[in-house]
Design a protein around this motif. Structure first.
Motif: not given
Length: 208
Positions: A126-134
């Motif tokens: 989830t953290i990796a996906a959020e970092r990619e989104r930002l």
């Protein structure tokens, strides 16, 4: 402008509508917790159902010089956070300010020992996906943390020179049931707070 409208929040909203204002600027309430309970909180009243953006100066802000170099934006991918980012870019994107978009991955209940590995992997994904989104937003520094969103935003306010958050424009019943993160930050954020609500289209002035 001097008015005897009564409730300060309603008077400010009336002024904003009359002047087709892009924003209101207010100071944080000087009352303590008991005073706010008994007499009300004019700052939070100005935030509720505001027809435009509202900027809140923290206590003591006028007593020293300040520079705007790092602008924080609470960004969870919602339309409210998109409006907050748009406002930050409009106000500070053309200068030398750095815009930092913060996403908070919410705390989850601790699982049983046998499920701990899967729980950890899911959190990391989830953290990796959020970092990619930002990172895909462009023109901002993405920052993802794991924690309790409201508490983290208070801490985030200590790391930036101004904090921009979006507001859902909740009605009184929804505010009671769901709460309001922007209202919760008032009086707790150590930097100026800019609350961006739903966009308002002012009517064209009447022909004379």
């Amino acid at each position: 402008v001097v008015t005897d409208y009564g409730a300060p929040g309603r008077a400010l909203h009336d002024l904003a509508r009359r002047e087709h204002a892009d924003g209101l600027v207010v100071g944080c309430s000087h009352r303590g917790a008991i005073g706010r309970l008994l007499l009300g909180d004019d700052t939070r009243a100005a935030l509720r159902d505001a027809p435009c953006m509202v900027a809140v100066a923290p206590p003591g802000y006028a007593h020293s010089d300040h520079q705007l170099q790092r602008i924080g934006v609470a960004h969870d991918g919602s339309s409210e956070s998109e409006r907050a980012l748009e406002a930050a870019r409009d106000l500070w994107g053309g200068g030398s300010c750095q815009i930092v978009a913060r996403s908070v991955v919410g705390l989850q209940p601790a699982p049983d020992v046998g499920e701990l590995l899967g729980w950890t992997e899911q959190t990391e994904q989830t953290i990796a996906a959020e970092r990619e989104r930002l990172n895909a937003l462009g023109g901002v520094v993405g920052d993802v943390v794991y924690g309790e969103p409201r508490a983290d935003l208070v801490a985030f306010a200590r790391e930036v020179d101004a904090l921009v958050v979006g507001s859902r424009g909740l009605g009184p019943i929804d505010r009671v049931l769901l709460g309001s993160a922007s209202s919760d930050l008032v009086g707790r954020a150590s930097c100026p707070l800019l609350v961006v609500g739903p966009k308002v289209s002012w009517p064209a002035p009447a022909a004379t």
